[in-house]
Write a protein that holds these residues in place. Sequence first.
Motif, PDB file in Angstrom:
ATOM      1  N   ALA A  87      -5.677  -1.772 -15.897  1.00 38.86           N
ATOM      2  CA  ALA A  87      -5.660  -0.340 -16.233  1.00 38.86           C
ATOM      3  C   ALA A  87      -4.424   0.252 -15.565  1.00 38.86           C
ATOM      4  CB  ALA A  87      -6.915   0.355 -15.722  1.00 38.86           C
ATOM      5  N   VAL A  88      -3.690   1.051 -16.304  1.00 40.19           N
ATOM      6  CA  VAL A  88      -2.458   1.648 -15.780  1.00 40.19           C
ATOM      7  C   VAL A  88      -2.573   3.162 -15.875  1.00 40.19           C
ATOM      8  CG1 VAL A  88       0.056   1.772 -15.991  1.00 40.19           C
ATOM      9  CG2 VAL A  88      -1.137  -0.360 -16.561  1.00 40.19           C
ATOM     10  N   THR A  89      -2.308   3.836 -14.754  1.00 39.20           N
ATOM     11  CA  THR A  89      -2.401   5.298 -14.713  1.00 39.20           C
ATOM     12  C   THR A  89      -1.252   5.880 -13.900  1.00 39.20           C
ATOM     13  OG1 THR A  89      -3.847   5.173 -12.782  1.00 39.20           O
ATOM     14  CG2 THR A  89      -4.926   5.348 -14.934  1.00 39.20           C
ATOM     15  N   PRO A  90      -0.899   7.135 -14.177  1.00 40.55           N
ATOM     16  CA  PRO A  90       0.106   7.812 -13.333  1.00 40.55           C
ATOM     17  C   PRO A  90      -0.424   7.960 -11.912  1.00 40.55           C
ATOM     18  CG  PRO A  90      -0.251   9.020 -15.382  1.00 40.55           C
ATOM     19  CD  PRO A  90      -1.333   7.974 -15.290  1.00 40.55           C
ATOM     20  N   ALA A  91       0.493   7.951 -10.965  1.00 38.73           N
ATOM     21  CA  ALA A  91       0.106   8.047  -9.555  1.00 38.73           C
ATOM     22  C   ALA A  91       1.177   8.800  -8.784  1.00 38.73           C
ATOM     23  CB  ALA A  91      -0.080   6.652  -8.971  1.00 38.73           C
ATOM     24  N   ASP A  92       0.793   9.297  -7.644  1.00 33.56           N
ATOM     25  CA  ASP A  92       1.719   9.954  -6.721  1.00 33.56           C
ATOM     26  C   ASP A  92       2.556   8.880  -6.041  1.00 33.56           C
ATOM     27  OD1 ASP A  92       2.975  11.197  -4.547  1.00 33.56           O
ATOM     28  OD2 ASP A  92       1.217  12.380  -4.016  1.00 33.56           O
ATOM     29  N   VAL A  93       3.869   8.964  -6.196  1.00 35.54           N
ATOM     30  CA  VAL A  93       4.778   7.950  -5.664  1.00 35.54           C
ATOM     31  C   VAL A  93       4.834   7.957  -4.136  1.00 35.54           C
ATOM     32  CG1 VAL A  93       6.893   9.333  -5.750  1.00 35.54           C
ATOM     33  CG2 VAL A  93       7.024   6.861  -6.111  1.00 35.54           C
ATOM     34  N   THR A  94       4.274   8.964  -3.501  1.00 31.96           N
ATOM     35  CA  THR A  94       4.341   9.060  -2.038  1.00 31.96           C
ATOM     36  C   THR A  94       3.092   8.528  -1.332  1.00 31.96           C
ATOM     37  OG1 THR A  94       3.455  11.309  -1.964  1.00 31.96           O
ATOM     38  CG2 THR A  94       5.854  11.082  -2.221  1.00 31.96           C
ATOM     39  N   THR A  95       2.106   8.040  -2.087  1.00 33.46           N
ATOM     40  CA  THR A  95       0.890   7.533  -1.451  1.00 33.46           C
ATOM     41  C   THR A  95       1.169   6.190  -0.768  1.00 33.46           C
ATOM     42  OG1 THR A  95       0.153   6.315  -3.400  1.00 33.46           O
ATOM     43  CG2 THR A  95      -0.582   8.639  -3.191  1.00 33.46           C
ATOM     44  N   ASP A  96       0.320   5.834   0.174  1.00 29.09           N
ATOM     45  CA  ASP A  96       0.458   4.549   0.855  1.00 29.09           C
ATOM     46  C   ASP A  96       0.405   3.387  -0.135  1.00 29.09           C
ATOM     47  OD1 ASP A  96       0.677   5.814   3.306  1.00 29.09           O
ATOM     48  OD2 ASP A  96      -1.414   5.473   3.872  1.00 29.09           O
ATOM     49  N   GLU A  97      -0.463   3.517  -1.128  1.00 31.06           N
ATOM     50  CA  GLU A  97      -0.613   2.470  -2.142  1.00 31.06           C
ATOM     51  C   GLU A  97       0.684   2.299  -2.949  1.00 31.06           C
ATOM     52  OE1 GLU A  97      -4.473   1.569  -4.637  1.00 31.06           O
ATOM     53  OE2 GLU A  97      -3.462   3.361  -5.389  1.00 31.06           O
ATOM     54  N   ALA A  98       1.278   3.407  -3.360  1.00 28.58           N
ATOM     55  CA  ALA A  98       2.540   3.360  -4.108  1.00 28.58           C
ATOM     56  C   ALA A  98       3.663   2.807  -3.236  1.00 28.58           C
ATOM     57  CB  ALA A  98       2.894   4.753  -4.626  1.00 28.58           C
ATOM     58  N   LEU A  99       3.725   3.264  -2.004  1.00 26.82           N
ATOM     59  CA  LEU A  99       4.779   2.796  -1.101  1.00 26.82           C
ATOM     60  C   LEU A  99       4.656   1.298  -0.810  1.00 26.82           C
ATOM     61  CD1 LEU A  99       4.924   5.861   1.305  1.00 26.82           C
ATOM     62  CD2 LEU A  99       6.541   5.268  -0.530  1.00 26.82           C
ATOM     63  N   ALA A 100       3.436   0.791  -0.735  1.00 24.22           N
ATOM     64  CA  ALA A 100       3.237  -0.652  -0.524  1.00 24.22           C
ATOM     65  C   ALA A 100       3.731  -1.445  -1.736  1.00 24.22           C
ATOM     66  CB  ALA A 100       1.767  -0.948  -0.250  1.00 24.22           C
ATOM     67  N   LEU A 101       3.436  -0.957  -2.939  1.00 25.30           N
ATOM     68  CA  LEU A 101       3.935  -1.625  -4.144  1.00 25.30           C
ATOM     69  C   LEU A 101       5.456  -1.583  -4.202  1.00 25.30           C
ATOM     70  CD1 LEU A 101       1.327  -0.424  -6.756  1.00 25.30           C
ATOM     71  CD2 LEU A 101       1.943  -2.814  -6.338  1.00 25.30           C
ATOM     72  N   LEU A 102       6.040  -0.443  -3.868  1.00 26.63           N
ATOM     73  CA  LEU A 102       7.506  -0.322  -3.890  1.00 26.63           C
ATOM     74  C   LEU A 102       8.151  -1.240  -2.854  1.00 26.63           C
ATOM     75  CD1 LEU A 102       7.765   3.507  -4.466  1.00 26.63           C
ATOM     76  CD2 LEU A 102       8.560   1.712  -6.029  1.00 26.63           C
ATOM     77  N   ARG A 103       7.533  -1.372  -1.704  1.00 29.01           N
ATOM     78  CA  ARG A 103       8.053  -2.294  -0.680  1.00 29.01           C
ATOM     79  C   ARG A 103       7.971  -3.731  -1.191  1.00 29.01           C
ATOM     80  NH1 ARG A 103       6.846  -0.112   3.537  1.00 29.01           N
ATOM     81  NH2 ARG A 103       8.870  -0.014   4.523  1.00 29.01           N
ATOM     82  N   SER A 112      16.498  -1.614   5.543  1.00 21.76           N
ATOM     83  CA  SER A 112      17.659  -0.742   5.340  1.00 21.76           C
ATOM     84  C   SER A 112      17.902  -0.519   3.840  1.00 21.76           C
ATOM     85  CB  SER A 112      18.899  -1.358   5.990  1.00 21.76           C
ATOM     86  OG  SER A 112      20.038  -0.592   5.705  1.00 21.76           O
ATOM     87  N   GLY A 113      17.819  -1.596   3.067  1.00 17.96           N
ATOM     88  CA  GLY A 113      17.987  -1.471   1.620  1.00 17.96           C
ATOM     89  C   GLY A 113      16.905  -0.633   0.980  1.00 17.96           C
ATOM     90  N   LEU A 114      15.678  -0.828   1.424  1.00 19.12           N
ATOM     91  CA  LEU A 114      14.564  -0.040   0.904  1.00 19.12           C
ATOM     92  C   LEU A 114      14.770   1.436   1.209  1.00 19.12           C
ATOM     93  CD1 LEU A 114      11.769   0.015  -0.454  1.00 19.12           C
ATOM     94  CD2 LEU A 114      10.770  -0.404   1.802  1.00 19.12           C
ATOM     95  N   ALA A 115      15.176   1.752   2.418  1.00 19.43           N
ATOM     96  CA  ALA A 115      15.425   3.150   2.797  1.00 19.43           C
ATOM     97  C   ALA A 115      16.544   3.765   1.963  1.00 19.43           C
ATOM     98  CB  ALA A 115      15.757   3.237   4.282  1.00 19.43           C
ATOM     99  N   GLY A 116      17.497   2.941   1.540  1.00 13.32           N
ATOM    100  CA  GLY A 116      18.600   3.426   0.725  1.00 13.32           C
ATOM    101  C   GLY A 116      18.290   3.492  -0.755  1.00 13.32           C
ATOM    102  N   SER A 117      17.059   3.174  -1.145  1.00 14.46           N
ATOM    103  CA  SER A 117      16.635   3.201  -2.543  1.00 14.46           C
ATOM    104  C   SER A 117      15.412   4.090  -2.713  1.00 14.46           C
ATOM    105  CB  SER A 117      16.300   1.787  -3.026  1.00 14.46           C
ATOM    106  OG  SER A 117      17.409   0.953  -2.977  1.00 14.46           O
ATOM    107  N   PRO A 118      15.566   5.378  -2.491  1.00 10.70           N
ATOM    108  CA  PRO A 118      14.392   6.256  -2.581  1.00 10.70           C
ATOM    109  C   PRO A 118      13.832   6.323  -4.004  1.00 10.70           C
ATOM    110  CG  PRO A 118      16.394   7.551  -2.409  1.00 10.70           C
ATOM    111  CD  PRO A 118      16.795   6.121  -2.221  1.00 10.70           C
ATOM    112  N   SER A 119      12.548   6.585  -4.093  1.00  9.34           N
ATOM    113  CA  SER A 119      11.863   6.673  -5.379  1.00  9.34           C
ATOM    114  C   SER A 119      11.213   8.031  -5.580  1.00  9.34           C
ATOM    115  CB  SER A 119      10.797   5.569  -5.469  1.00  9.34           C
ATOM    116  OG  SER A 119      11.388   4.299  -5.392  1.00  9.34           O
ATOM    117  N   ASP A 120      11.572   9.006  -4.736  1.00  7.05           N
ATOM    118  CA  ASP A 120      10.907  10.307  -4.805  1.00  7.05           C
ATOM    119  C   ASP A 120      11.192  11.067  -6.094  1.00  7.05           C
ATOM    120  OD1 ASP A 120      13.516  10.476  -3.842  1.00  7.05           O
ATOM    121  OD2 ASP A 120      13.118  12.249  -2.637  1.00  7.05           O
ATOM    122  N   ASP A 121      12.205  10.640  -6.874  1.00 10.89           N
ATOM    123  CA  ASP A 121      12.485  11.305  -8.145  1.00 10.89           C
ATOM    124  C   ASP A 121      11.567  10.808  -9.258  1.00 10.89           C
ATOM    125  OD1 ASP A 121      13.675   8.782  -8.164  1.00 10.89           O
ATOM    126  OD2 ASP A 121      15.378   9.428  -9.378  1.00 10.89           O
TER     127      ASP A 121
END
Length: 179
Positions: A13-29, A55-64
């Motif tokens: 199941a795929v749904t929109p989510a807040d990119v700033t949640t711990d769950e989203a940040l773990a997936l992005l990491r 360092s690379g992760l910090a330089g690739s923000p996803s807040d947009d």
Amino acid sequence: MTISTAHASDLWAVTPADVTTDEALALLRDYYYDVANRYYRLHFDRDGTPEELESGLAGSPSDDLAEPDGVFLIGRYDGAAQSCAGLRCLDATTVELTRVFVRPTVRGTGGGARLLAAVDTAARSLGATRIILDTRLDLVEARALYARHGYHEIPAYSTRFYAEIWYGKDLTTGSQNGS
């Protein structure tokens, strides 16, 4: 006798989510570590160090990848967050697909297809008629996934360091004309 017609893809199941949640940040990491380590292995014959990766992760923000100019999607396999994708609006009719990731333990279960179907729906909800993306040549599984889902090569639209090939998809006709 009971015959089950359930498929692994039915567990997604795929749904929109807040990119700033711990769950989203773990997936992005996990996404960043996966693609960065593939790059390090290919070019340096080693994994990235924790310092290089962070360092690379910090330089690739996803807040947009948030409303009103974007969206972040989380795919859940049997209830657990296992995949993600983001869209950012580039103009009134074009969105850029980024941060597409399925955790290795659930690859091959239909999660990529479910994720890209949700991407199309989310892109249309943002008013887009076209999706574009850039990626690296060595990410062959991702490139094959895009090709299977209607993306085709287009001329370069970005000059990012890691961008080596560009894809597009037209959402108005279902055709593969994304250029």
